[in-house]
Design a protein around this motif. Structure first.
Motif, short mmCIF file in Angstrom:
data_model
loop_
_atom_site.label_atom_id
_atom_site.label_comp_id
_atom_site.label_asym_id
_atom_site.label_seq_id
_atom_site.Cartn_x
_atom_site.Cartn_y
_atom_site.Cartn_z
N VAL A 27 0.84 -1.20 0.00
CA VAL A 27 0.00 0.00 0.00
C VAL A 27 0.87 1.25 0.00
O VAL A 27 0.60 2.22 -0.72
CB VAL A 27 -0.96 0.01 1.21
N ALA A 28 1.93 1.24 0.81
CA ALA A 28 2.80 2.41 0.89
C ALA A 28 3.45 2.71 -0.46
O ALA A 28 3.55 3.86 -0.88
CB ALA A 28 3.88 2.18 1.96
N SER A 29 3.89 1.65 -1.16
CA SER A 29 4.50 1.85 -2.47
C SER A 29 3.50 2.43 -3.46
O SER A 29 3.80 3.37 -4.21
CB SER A 29 5.04 0.51 -2.99
N LEU A 30 2.27 1.91 -3.45
CA LEU A 30 1.24 2.40 -4.35
C LEU A 30 0.84 3.83 -4.02
O LEU A 30 0.67 4.67 -4.90
CB LEU A 30 0.01 1.48 -4.28
N ALA A 31 0.68 4.11 -2.72
CA ALA A 31 0.26 5.46 -2.31
C ALA A 31 1.33 6.49 -2.66
O ALA A 31 1.01 7.62 -3.08
CB ALA A 31 -0.04 5.48 -0.82
N ARG A 32 2.60 6.13 -2.48
CA ARG A 32 3.67 7.09 -2.80
C ARG A 32 3.66 7.41 -4.29
O ARG A 32 3.81 8.58 -4.69
CB ARG A 32 5.02 6.50 -2.40
N ARG A 33 3.47 6.40 -5.12
CA ARG A 33 3.52 6.61 -6.56
C ARG A 33 2.29 7.38 -7.06
O ARG A 33 2.39 8.24 -7.92
CB ARG A 33 3.63 5.26 -7.27
N TRP A 34 1.11 7.09 -6.48
CA TRP A 34 -0.12 7.66 -7.01
C TRP A 34 -0.67 8.81 -6.16
O TRP A 34 -1.60 9.50 -6.59
CB TRP A 34 -1.18 6.56 -7.14
N GLY A 35 -0.14 9.01 -4.94
CA GLY A 35 -0.56 10.14 -4.12
C GLY A 35 -1.98 10.06 -3.62
O GLY A 35 -2.59 11.09 -3.30
#
Length: 413
Positions: A27-35
């Protein structure tokens, strides 16, 4: 009755293991990339759902986490296209998809969980949302589980979480790890949120055991995770030491029939020695890094109690002195009440009652105050007053086992 499908069972079991081990990191990786935390969670949920549908037929992938990450990114890219992404952004989406294909292995990605935790403790959010957001985003707990722990309906908790994520999106929250200098000033809300998950202010008398146990394992996991992500911050080690010390006593807090046993009467042979040793190691690390802060002081107090397992006695003079330091740092009602009790053990009932009298105006419905007041009035031979305080403490107790314990104490006057 349908015959169980071994492949489906294995698929579900694998998905559960991946969810526990890797959910927050993905989730952290996805949230960082997509904001966008909501979109990241939805995409990963969709990926898990697809895994349960396809893995029984295709077989488990060699790298389940990589498969989930890549599938979630594809979902987000498809969503961006369907939402009418501008033509000039299409090449960027294609480049992203190619990059994801090359670097889908989570082990090859930076660990963004600290950035996610810091975002969940964003200063523009209601502090009451910090803990629930962190529990859902980092650990994947649902609104029903979180709501039960905080005595809120699943629907109400779900609405709060949705509003919090929308607020993060509006504020353009970044899900990236800050620099070392910036981190030290932003870590405190994260520590407070994890401690709140464990049970705001650990009270040996009056804590609702079911509530504390509800999130205890998750809080211990998060505190240990922080020691890995931020090993140079003293209070991170202090918090882990505090929670580990409290957790070491879990087997001794109830007898075989479920009756409540206060700290002073617990069988120390039941305390988990390995967990105590882990706590002590963490506390030493905290004290080497910096002068003790709130959590290191609280852990030091728990360390004094832990010594009873090895010496048979509690050094109440040391505990009283540490509580003096704690209340000068964090003068909460819980700390002040506990300090009064430590002074009572060290210097006598009159000292405890004097300290408690200074808190009476703010005691209100704070159950541990009334339990302490009853105990020390009884110790001072003021039975009638103690009975009234016990009655008040019982009325404020949410745990039936604690109420029964207090009732038995009152009957013994």
């Amino acid at each position: 009755m349908a015959t169980p499908d071994p492949e489906t069972d294995e698929t579900r079991a694998t998905a559960e293991v991946v969810a526990r081990r890797s959910y927050g990191r993905l989730v952290a990786s996805l949230a960082r990339r997509w904001g966008d935390l909501t979109r990241a969670e939805d995409a990963l949920a969709d990926a898990f759902e697809r895994a349960l549908r396809t893995w029984p037929d295709t077989g488990l992938p060699d790298q389940p986490e990589a498969w989930l990450l890549k599938t979630a990114h594809r979902r987000l890219i498809d969503g961006a296209r369907q939402s009418g992404v501008r033509a000039h952004a299409e090449p960027e989406l294609q480049r992203l998809l190619e990059e994801v294909s090359e670097r889908a292995d989570p082990d090859a990605l930076p660990d963004d969980r600290l950035g996610l935790m810091l975002a969940c403790a964003h200063p523009d959010l209601d502090p009451a949302l910090h803990t629930p957001l962190m529990l859902q985003a980092v650990l994947g707990l649902d609104a029903a589980r979180i709501g039960a722990a905080f005595l809120v309906s699943p629907a109400a908790m779900g609405q709060r979480l949705s509003r919090g994520k929308a607020r993060l999106r509006e504020r353009g929250a970044r899900f990236e790890q800050p620099g070392k200098d910036e981190l030290a000033g932003r870590i405190t809300p994260v520590l407070n949120a994890i401690y709140a998950a464990y049970g705001t202010g650990w009270d040996e008398i009056g804590a609702s055991e079911s509530r504390v146990r509800g999130l205890a394992d998750e809080a211990l996991y998060l505190s240990r995770l922080l020691t890995e992500l931020t090993p140079d911050i003293a209070e991170v080690w202090g918090l882990y030491a505090l929670i580990a010390h409290c957790e070491s006593r879990t087997p001794a807090r109830r007898d075989s029939e479920g009756r409540f046993i206060p700290l002073s009467d617990q069988d120390t042979a039941l305390w988990r020695e390995t967990t105590i040793q882990n706590a002590e190691t963490a506390l030493r690390r905290a004290l080497k890094l910096a002068p003790p802060g709130r959590y290191a002081l609280e852990a030091s107090i728990q360390s004094v109690h832990a010594e009873r397992r090895f010496t048979g006695e509690t050094n109440w003079l040391a505990a009283a002195a540490l509580y003096d330091g704690l209340v000068s740092h964090t003068p909460s009602l819980g700390a002040l009440t506990a300090r009064a009790c430590a002074h009572g053990e060290a210097f006598g009932a009159d000292r405890a009652l004097e300290a408690l009298a200074a808190l009476s105006d703010q005691a209100g419905a704070y159950q541990p105050f009334w339990a302490a007041q009853a105990h020390w009035l009884a110790q001072a031979g003021r039975g009638d007053e103690a009975a009234g305080a016990y009655e008040r403490a019982m009325a404020l107790s949410t745990d039936p086992a604690v109420r029964q314990y207090l009732f038995e104490r009152a009957q013994a006057l």
